[in-house]
Design a protein around this motif. Structure first.
Motif, mmCIF file in Angstrom:
data_model
loop_
_atom_site.group_PDB
_atom_site.id
_atom_site.type_symbol
_atom_site.label_atom_id
_atom_site.label_comp_id
_atom_site.label_asym_id
_atom_site.label_seq_id
_atom_site.Cartn_x
_atom_site.Cartn_y
_atom_site.Cartn_z
ATOM 1 N N VAL A 75 0.872 -1.171 0.000
ATOM 2 C CA VAL A 75 0.000 0.000 0.000
ATOM 3 C C VAL A 75 0.908 1.219 0.000
ATOM 4 O O VAL A 75 1.644 1.461 0.962
ATOM 5 N N ILE A 76 0.902 1.983 -1.092
ATOM 6 C CA ILE A 76 1.826 3.101 -1.248
ATOM 7 C C ILE A 76 1.084 4.406 -0.998
ATOM 8 O O ILE A 76 0.198 4.791 -1.770
ATOM 9 N N ILE A 77 1.428 5.065 0.108
ATOM 10 C CA ILE A 77 0.811 6.336 0.484
ATOM 11 C C ILE A 77 1.897 7.400 0.409
ATOM 12 O O ILE A 77 2.606 7.671 1.385
ATOM 13 N N GLN A 78 2.057 7.999 -0.769
ATOM 14 C CA GLN A 78 3.144 8.940 -1.009
ATOM 15 C C GLN A 78 2.729 9.993 -2.026
ATOM 16 O O GLN A 78 1.808 9.775 -2.816
ATOM 17 N N ASN A 79 3.445 11.100 -2.014
ATOM 18 C CA ASN A 79 3.323 12.064 -3.095
ATOM 19 C C ASN A 79 3.953 11.514 -4.365
ATOM 20 O O ASN A 79 4.774 10.607 -4.326
ATOM 21 N N GLY A 80 3.565 12.106 -5.496
ATOM 22 C CA GLY A 80 4.272 11.834 -6.732
ATOM 23 C C GLY A 80 3.597 10.856 -7.660
ATOM 24 O O GLY A 80 2.501 10.352 -7.404
ATOM 25 N N VAL A 81 4.295 10.596 -8.770
ATOM 26 C CA VAL A 81 3.859 9.613 -9.763
ATOM 27 C C VAL A 81 5.035 8.695 -10.082
ATOM 28 O O VAL A 81 6.196 9.054 -9.875
ATOM 29 N N GLY A 82 4.700 7.499 -10.565
ATOM 30 C CA GLY A 82 5.730 6.512 -10.848
ATOM 31 C C GLY A 82 6.202 5.765 -9.622
ATOM 32 O O GLY A 82 7.104 4.922 -9.708
ATOM 33 N N ASN A 83 5.592 6.023 -8.469
ATOM 34 C CA ASN A 83 6.018 5.397 -7.213
ATOM 35 C C ASN A 83 5.890 3.878 -7.240
ATOM 36 O O ASN A 83 6.627 3.166 -6.555
ATOM 37 N N GLU A 84 4.929 3.386 -8.011
ATOM 38 C CA GLU A 84 4.660 1.944 -8.005
ATOM 39 C C GLU A 84 5.719 1.136 -8.752
ATOM 40 O O GLU A 84 5.909 -0.050 -8.472
ATOM 41 N N GLU A 85 6.397 1.770 -9.712
ATOM 42 C CA GLU A 85 7.271 1.010 -10.610
ATOM 43 C C GLU A 85 8.421 0.292 -9.901
ATOM 44 O O GLU A 85 8.698 -0.879 -10.199
ATOM 45 N N PRO A 86 9.131 0.921 -8.945
ATOM 46 C CA PRO A 86 10.191 0.188 -8.254
ATOM 47 C C PRO A 86 9.674 -1.040 -7.493
ATOM 48 O O PRO A 86 10.377 -2.055 -7.401
ATOM 49 N N PHE A 87 8.451 -0.949 -6.954
ATOM 50 C CA PHE A 87 7.866 -2.097 -6.256
ATOM 51 C C PHE A 87 7.479 -3.195 -7.242
ATOM 52 O O PHE A 87 7.704 -4.382 -6.993
ATOM 53 N N ARG A 88 6.926 -2.817 -8.398
ATOM 54 C CA ARG A 88 6.525 -3.801 -9.390
ATOM 55 C C ARG A 88 7.747 -4.525 -9.966
ATOM 56 O O ARG A 88 7.718 -5.740 -10.188
ATOM 57 N N ILE A 89 8.845 -3.786 -10.168
ATOM 58 C CA ILE A 89 10.072 -4.399 -10.690
ATOM 59 C C ILE A 89 10.644 -5.396 -9.688
ATOM 60 O O ILE A 89 11.060 -6.501 -10.053
ATOM 61 N N THR A 90 10.666 -5.026 -8.416
ATOM 62 C CA THR A 90 11.250 -5.893 -7.385
ATOM 63 C C THR A 90 10.329 -7.040 -7.011
ATOM 64 O O THR A 90 10.794 -8.150 -6.728
ATOM 65 N N TYR A 91 9.015 -6.792 -7.043
ATOM 66 C CA TYR A 91 8.033 -7.801 -6.617
ATOM 67 C C TYR A 91 6.970 -7.975 -7.695
ATOM 68 O O TYR A 91 5.839 -7.494 -7.560
ATOM 69 N N PRO A 92 7.301 -8.661 -8.790
ATOM 70 C CA PRO A 92 6.367 -8.750 -9.926
ATOM 71 C C PRO A 92 5.119 -9.570 -9.647
ATOM 72 O O PRO A 92 4.156 -9.486 -10.413
ATOM 73 N N ASN A 93 5.101 -10.336 -8.575
ATOM 74 C CA ASN A 93 3.962 -11.222 -8.296
ATOM 75 C C ASN A 93 3.034 -10.689 -7.215
ATOM 76 O O ASN A 93 2.152 -11.423 -6.754
ATOM 77 N N ASN A 94 3.213 -9.440 -6.808
ATOM 78 C CA ASN A 94 2.443 -8.913 -5.686
ATOM 79 C C ASN A 94 1.435 -7.848 -6.110
ATOM 80 O O ASN A 94 1.582 -7.208 -7.146
ATOM 81 N N THR A 95 0.416 -7.689 -5.278
ATOM 82 C CA THR A 95 -0.595 -6.656 -5.479
ATOM 83 C C THR A 95 -0.080 -5.325 -4.943
ATOM 84 O O THR A 95 0.561 -5.274 -3.888
ATOM 85 N N ILE A 96 -0.382 -4.249 -5.661
ATOM 86 C CA ILE A 96 -0.029 -2.902 -5.221
ATOM 87 C C ILE A 96 -1.298 -2.052 -5.178
ATOM 88 O O ILE A 96 -2.032 -1.964 -6.163
ATOM 89 N N ILE A 97 -1.554 -1.448 -4.018
ATOM 90 C CA ILE A 97 -2.621 -0.467 -3.856
ATOM 91 C C ILE A 97 -1.970 0.899 -3.785
ATOM 92 O O ILE A 97 -1.085 1.135 -2.958
ATOM 93 N N SER A 98 -2.367 1.788 -4.666
ATOM 94 C CA SER A 98 -1.772 3.121 -4.754
ATOM 95 C C SER A 98 -2.727 4.145 -4.147
ATOM 96 O O SER A 98 -3.931 4.112 -4.418
ATOM 97 N N CYS A 99 -2.193 5.048 -3.328
ATOM 98 C CA CYS A 99 -3.037 5.974 -2.570
ATOM 99 C C CYS A 99 -2.571 7.416 -2.710
ATOM 100 O O CYS A 99 -1.367 7.691 -2.763
ATOM 101 N N VAL A 100 -3.536 8.320 -2.746
ATOM 102 C CA VAL A 100 -3.281 9.764 -2.731
ATOM 103 C C VAL A 100 -3.945 10.314 -1.474
ATOM 104 O O VAL A 100 -5.159 10.184 -1.303
#
Length: 322
Positions: free
Chosen positions: A108-133
């Protein structure tokens, strides 16, 4: 509860003002086992706990089961890892969390900005990512003490993983939404969270950078010269252009709406300005750097954004030498 009927195991990484607020929200769930990674405030939170003083929720001690100083101390995986740390050097954080992750872990990524999810997707390609503003007004007034105003809202949605079934990801999203609802906070689930991310980065690209570079508040900036308003809107329009090329459908009237919104407010500074004044690294990469990266990929001419990025990067470089 998880599918096995056990408590929901949550790790919160980044126990600053925003992380502390959401630790409070999640800790209100009786079926949550909450662990936190605290760094600068580790000793205070470990010894005395975390306190929140909220205009919406009152004064409370946050329910935390375990406090870690580093992810290196973690020996078993979590159901959810909530990342509320400052998005500085975003590529460096995902690898250090490996001991807390298995294929069932949701980020669950609670951060400013855009593109925040990409480093997590690269490192953990099999996991779910919830993106938050998030739009929460909170500060850490002293180590282990969070002061929260009435400002409280969040939008969240999936950063879809094509390797996982939609039903699996939707269930994980709904479980987290239930935890937020039980915790008593305000939020909305978005079908396309990238729209909300790019809307906020249009706001942040302007006000975070301008207040940092000029050391004046938003009202003083807009009144400083006829060019101030023109420059601000051109910057916002360039960010909107980049969003559209990234298939994020923003309308250009957003720039007028954001300027009208700030014009109706008292003069404010920004979190980036605060970081600058306190000598901390700035969130340049995710607020300005990622839009610049995408503009370069698309061969776009973004002169105002490029100038603001270059100047803010120079300030960040100065801070790194302090």
């Amino acid at each position: 509860m998880t599918e096995s009927g056990e408590n929901v195991r949550i790790l919160l990484f980044g126990l600053g003002a925003i992380g502390g607020f959401y630790a409070f929200v999640l800790g209100r769930n009786k079926n949550v086992s909450l662990s936190v990674v605290a760094r600068s405030n580790y000793q205070q939170v470990k010894s005395h706990g975390l306190a929140i003083e909220s205009e919406n929720h009152g004064n409370h001690k946050v329910n935390i089961d375990r406090v870690y100083k580093s992810p290196d101390e973690i020996i078993s995986p979590f159901d959810y890892i909530v990342c509320a740390h400052k998005a500085v050097n975003p590529d460096k954080v995902p690898p250090i969390l490996k001991s807390a992750v298995d294929d069932q872990t949701t980020f669950v990524i609670i951060q400013n900005g855009v593109g925040n999810e990409e480093p997590f997707r690269i490192t953990y390609p099999n996991n779910t990512i919830i993106s938050c503003v998030t739009w929460v007004g909170a500060t850490q007034t002293s180590p282990g003490v969070i002061k929260h105003t009435k400002s409280e809202d969040m939008q969240m949605g999936l950063f879809p993983n094509p390797t996982l079934g939609r039903d699996v990801e939707q269930a994980r999203l709904e479980t987290f939404a239930t935890l937020l609802k039980t915790g008593g906070t305000v939020f909305q689930v978005e079908k396309d969270i990238q729209i909300k991310r790019w809307e906020k980065v249009t706001w942040n690209a302007a006000w975070n950078s301008i207040t940092t570079l000029t050391d004046v508040n938003t009202q003083d900036w807009l009144k400083s010269s006829p060019q101030a308003m023109t420059t601000t809107k051109r910057l916002m329009h360039e960010v909107i252009d980049v969003a559209n090329r990234c298939n994020v459908p923003l309308e250009h009237r957003l720039a007028d709406a954001l300027v009208d919104k700030i014009s109706a407010m008292p003069g404010i500074y920004s979190s980036m300005h605060t970081d600058m004044k306190e000598g901390r690294p700035l969130e340049v990469d995710v607020i300005l750097g990622y839009p610049i990266k995408k503009a370069t990929e698309f061969g776009m001419d973004v002169p105002v954004l490029s100038t603001i990025y270059a100047l803010t990067t120079a300030v960040n470089g100065r801070l790194s030498k302090l």
